[in-house]
Design an enzyme around this catalytic site. Structure first.
Site, PDB file in Angstrom:
ATOM      1  N   LYS A  28       0.596  -1.298   0.124  1.00  0.00           N
ATOM      2  CA  LYS A  28      -0.085  -0.059   0.052  1.00  0.00           C
ATOM      3  C   LYS A  28       0.933   1.341   0.210  1.00  0.00           C
ATOM      4  O   LYS A  28       0.449   2.352  -0.572  1.00  0.00           O
ATOM      5  CB  LYS A  28      -1.029  -0.044   1.148  1.00  0.00           C
ATOM      6  CG  LYS A  28      -0.346   0.119   2.442  1.00  0.00           C
ATOM      7  CD  LYS A  28      -1.440   0.181   3.850  1.00  0.00           C
ATOM      8  CE  LYS A  28      -0.612   0.186   5.026  1.00  0.00           C
ATOM      9  NZ  LYS A  28       0.022   1.395   5.294  1.00  0.00           N
ATOM     10  N   THR A  29       2.085   1.323   0.699  1.00  0.00           N
ATOM     11  CA  THR A  29       2.691   2.553   0.798  1.00  0.00           C
ATOM     12  C   THR A  29       3.493   2.779  -0.760  1.00  0.00           C
ATOM     13  O   THR A  29       3.447   3.898  -1.162  1.00  0.00           O
ATOM     14  CB  THR A  29       3.953   2.236   1.690  1.00  0.00           C
ATOM     15  OG1 THR A  29       3.305   1.973   3.037  1.00  0.00           O
ATOM     16  CG2 THR A  29       4.685   3.699   1.964  1.00  0.00           C
ATOM     17  N   ASP A 214      -3.701   7.206   4.783  1.00  0.00           N
ATOM     18  CA  ASP A 214      -3.247   5.881   5.086  1.00  0.00           C
ATOM     19  C   ASP A 214      -3.807   5.563   6.370  1.00  0.00           C
ATOM     20  O   ASP A 214      -4.272   6.289   7.132  1.00  0.00           O
ATOM     21  CB  ASP A 214      -1.735   5.873   5.192  1.00  0.00           C
ATOM     22  CG  ASP A 214      -1.095   4.623   5.220  1.00  0.00           C
ATOM     23  OD1 ASP A 214      -1.667   3.810   4.679  1.00  0.00           O
ATOM     24  OD2 ASP A 214       0.080   4.409   5.501  1.00  0.00           O
ATOM     25  N   GLU A 215      -4.115   4.003   6.591  1.00  0.00           N
ATOM     26  CA  GLU A 215      -4.463   3.530   7.667  1.00  0.00           C
ATOM     27  C   GLU A 215      -5.829   4.109   7.936  1.00  0.00           C
ATOM     28  O   GLU A 215      -6.463   4.241   8.975  1.00  0.00           O
ATOM     29  CB  GLU A 215      -3.738   3.655   8.749  1.00  0.00           C
ATOM     30  CG  GLU A 215      -2.115   2.966   8.703  1.00  0.00           C
ATOM     31  CD  GLU A 215      -2.194   1.469   8.638  1.00  0.00           C
ATOM     32  OE1 GLU A 215      -3.005   0.696   8.634  1.00  0.00           O
ATOM     33  OE2 GLU A 215      -1.125   0.856   8.658  1.00  0.00           O
ATOM     34  N   GLN A 245      -7.774  -5.405   9.726  1.00  0.00           N
ATOM     35  CA  GLN A 245      -6.646  -4.850  10.566  1.00  0.00           C
ATOM     36  C   GLN A 245      -7.110  -3.542  11.427  1.00  0.00           C
ATOM     37  O   GLN A 245      -6.250  -3.143  11.769  1.00  0.00           O
ATOM     38  CB  GLN A 245      -5.444  -4.500   9.728  1.00  0.00           C
ATOM     39  CG  GLN A 245      -4.893  -5.636   8.986  1.00  0.00           C
ATOM     40  CD  GLN A 245      -3.549  -5.366   8.108  1.00  0.00           C
ATOM     41  OE1 GLN A 245      -2.516  -5.205   9.302  1.00  0.00           O
ATOM     42  NE2 GLN A 245      -3.595  -4.976   6.909  1.00  0.00           N
ATOM     43  N   ARG A 602       2.086 -11.075   9.951  1.00  0.00           N
ATOM     44  CA  ARG A 602       3.435 -10.308  10.269  1.00  0.00           C
ATOM     45  C   ARG A 602       4.571 -11.385   9.786  1.00  0.00           C
ATOM     46  O   ARG A 602       5.835 -10.783   9.736  1.00  0.00           O
ATOM     47  CB  ARG A 602       3.740 -10.248  12.038  1.00  0.00           C
ATOM     48  CG  ARG A 602       2.692  -9.055  12.500  1.00  0.00           C
ATOM     49  CD  ARG A 602       2.629  -7.783  11.858  1.00  0.00           C
ATOM     50  NE  ARG A 602       1.412  -7.984  11.146  1.00  0.00           N
ATOM     51  CZ  ARG A 602       1.113  -7.227  10.057  1.00  0.00           C
ATOM     52  NH1 ARG A 602       1.838  -6.184   9.615  1.00  0.00           N
ATOM     53  NH2 ARG A 602       0.008  -7.350   9.415  1.00  0.00           N
TER      54      ARG A 602
END
Length: 674
Positions: A28-29, A214-215, A245, A602
């Site tokens: 995503k970044t 973002d997020e 998330q 993770r």
């Protein structure tokens, strides 16, 4: 690495509102960075017309660095890349007159907040920390939901709610009268301003022509309202998030904002990023099957092209001490057999208390480790002292800062002097600093006490007058003038401790000087701006170390979000721990399942779970059940240690030969090093 088809689609869609539903590890970044570059180079936006907003200073810094690499510092100049709260602070700074506050307002951190709440609630709480924490959280939630003291009181039905609403009113009045803002005000005030002031709203909509968030799943009510007010009817924005998330409801986050987005912007373009570039297929399959047990606003399924990978392992221990020993023993053996590094391992847990026995086992085996989430740099006593001096320099009406440093280091201005000064300041309705210059003090203070007070405040005033001319020189003179290093050696438990504390002060000065001078990407700042930024950083960031040492990482599942590790251990997979008993009692299993999903995703290569047959809880020994989340995972992908067949003598011999070969390779590698 080139963008895949979905990532490219997300980058190039700029004609309307866009939701990028980005699964864990889906890049995503990279999408955000490439989209900013696309907006500037292909669409013709000016950098100053674009704002990218995230939740932590660390994430904002990383985004800045990656943008500078992608575009070059010159082309990126003017971009707004910040946290929500830093953006809010910028709006408040520019629009303080429209909001109705002084330009030299102060920012309260959590310690300041608790101190004032303790004073205000003394008649009812008598210093009860639990009640104070409940009140602080309640006030924060009210502000996040745009509820003022009047509305809070109107909605209160029970006596406790009415008392909390009354304390909220007292707290609100105290902050306004002193020109102080708390952390939540940084979103609340800009949101209310843009909501009720059309001229200011249109001005900011024109200034920020494209918004990237973002997020997004972590936004609360006020943050979502701020987004809507900034984008207006043009709705040129991209939000990136993942409802699977969303693990911060206790902090006010509302995954329901994804639903509201579709309702408020009917022409919303939804683009799903489902290819994971982090984890093996087995890990992703397990994560997908687990999270399918939650209801979904937007369905998605992650996939990977990184190969099947190893089975997920489950270790069973007799009790929590045995669990820590087995985890550490397993990690030692695994590192030996893989010839890997300690920094490639992470041990994740639901609660901080679970780390204690792990620390003991790691120290016993001399394994380096680091716990994420220790004491914040800005929470250290020496840093808070210097910050209080800087706060007073930039805002002489900051009574909290004045009280902290007026007698630090000692200058014979004791509690009796402060009490009389406080009474006089209240009578004159001015700050403590301004009251110290009042000729009327000669009536209530002895000549000795007045001289000590005047010497200090007049010195501060002379420094204040020179700030605009040379802030760096003023701060340097301040540090020398208070002889703080000598004070540290007098009051620290050892010379080594004093040296370490002074190094922290020097680090603060170094950061401050860099920000005052500016660099190629960021323009120079005023001392007032730097102090506000540092105060905000303390609120947002707790010990996010930049060091990259070879250490096993210990952290909570919440703290692990956004990180990745080759080898992950998730411990305490039991009912009552994960899911947590409070969540079970409150029927909030969905968020606990999302937390487990975050932990699983993770892991890049291998994932190991652990649980105990017995565990001590509140002084009693209990026999916990395995976590329902373990049972929801695909059992054909799990290797339960308790069900694993014993190795034959031949298998043990082959395993020993394999480990011997690894050891020889390590010895040969060490010999070849210069």
């Amino acid at each position: 690495m080139r963008l895949n088809t979905r990532q490219q689609q997300a980058v190039e869609y700029v004609s309307g509102p866009c939701l990028v539903l980005a699964g864990a590890g889906s890049g995503k970044t990279r999408v955000i960075i490439n989209k900013i570059a696309y907006l500037i180079r292909e669409i013709g936006y000016q950098p100053r017309q674009i704002a990218a907003v995230t939740f932590t200073n660390k994430a904002a810094r990383e985004m800045k660095e990656r943008i500078a690499q992608a575009l070059g510092k010159k082309e990126a100049r003017g971009l707004h890349i910040s946290t929500f709260h830093t953006l809010g602070l910028e709006i408040i700074k520019r629009e303080h007159k429209a909001i109705g506050i002084k330009s030299n307002f102060s920012l309260f951190d959590d310690q300041d907040q608790m101190a004032i709440l303790k004073d205000l609630t003394e008649p009812w709480f008598n210093g009860d920390k639990e009640l104070l924490n409940q009140l602080r959280a309640t006030i924060s939630n009210w502000k996040n939901d745009l509820i003022d003291p009047v509305i809070a009181m109107a909605r209160a039905h029970f006596e406790k709610d009415k008392l909390f609403a009354h304390c909220y009113e007292l707290y609100d009045k105290q902050l306004k009268s002193c020109g102080i803002l708390d952390f939540d005000d940084l979103i609340l005030l800009p949101t209310l301003l843009l909501k009720h002031n059309q001229a200011v709203r249109e001005q900011w909509q024109h200034r920020l022509r494209y918004l990237l968030i973002d997020e997004y799943q972590d936004t609360n009510t006020s943050q979502y309202e701020l987004i809507k007010l900034l984008v207006g009817s043009r709705a040129r924005f991209t939000v990136v998030g993942d409802d699977d998330q969303s693990i911060y409801s206790w902090r006010g986050a509302r995954p329901q904002n994804l639903v509201l987005l579709k309702e408020d912007f009917p022409n919303l373009e939804v683009i799903k990023l489902e290819q994971n570039y982090r984890s093996s297929r087995r890990i992703l399959k397990s994560a997908n099957i687990l999270i399918e047990n939650n209801p979904h606003i937007f369905a998605k399924k992650l996939f990977s092209e990184l190969g099947d990978g190893e089975q997920l392992r489950v270790i069973t221990a007799d009790n929590e001490e045995h669990e820590a020993e087995k985890i550490v023993g397993d990690l030692i053996g695994h590192r030996f057999s893989r010839n890997s590094h300690y920094g490639e391992y992470a041990i994740l847990y639901r609660g901080n208390h679970q780390s204690r026995l792990l620390e003991k086992a790691l120290m016993k085996n001399r394994i380096p480790y680091r716990i994420s989430g220790g004491t914040s740099f800005f929470s250290r006593t020496e840093i808070k002292d210097i910050m209080a001096y800087l706060r007073l320099l930039t805002n002489p009406d900051d009574d909290n800062a004045f009280i902290r440093i007026v007698n630090t280091p000692k200058r014979e201005i004791g509690p009796a002097t402060l009490q009389k000064l406080g009474e006089w300041a209240a009578y004159r309705q001015v700050s403590l600093f301004r009251a110290s210059f009042d000729v009327g003090l000669t009536q209530i203070l002895s000549e000795k006490r007045l001289t000590a007070l005047s010497t200090f405040t007049q010195w501060i005033e002379t420094l204040q007058m020179r700030i605009a001319h040379d802030s760096v020189a003023v701060v340097s003179e301040l540090l020398h003038g208070i002889a703080y290093e000598s004070w540290l050696f007098e009051t620290s438990p050892s010379p080594t401790a004093a040296e370490m504390r002074m190094r922290n002060v020097e680090q603060l000065y170094s950061w401050l000087k860099e920000m005052l001078d500016g660099d190629d990407l960021d323009e120079s700042m005023t001392l007032e701006q730097v102090v506000a930024r540092f105060t905000l950083r303390d609120m947002l960031e707790r010990n996010q170390s930049e060091e990259d040492n070879d250490e096993v990482q210990l952290m909570t599942l919440h703290a692990s979000k956004g990180l990745e590790f080759p080898y992950v251990y998730m411990i305490g997979m039991e009912e009552g721990l994960l899911p947590h008993q409070t969540s079970i009692d409150e029927d909030n299993i969905e968020e606990e399942r999302r937390l487990a999903y975050v932990g699983i995703t993770r892991a890049q290569r291998e994932l190991t779970f652990s649980l105990s047959r017995q565990r001590r809880q509140y002084g009693e020994v209990i026999n916990p059940e395995p976590s329902r989340f373990l049972l929801e995972l695909p059992q054909d992908e799990l290797e339960w240690e308790s069900q694993k067949p014993q190795k034959t003598a031949e298998q043990r011999m082959l395993q020993g030969q394999s480990r011997l070969a690894v050891l020889k390779a390590q010895i040969n590698s060490a010999k070849q090093k210069p």
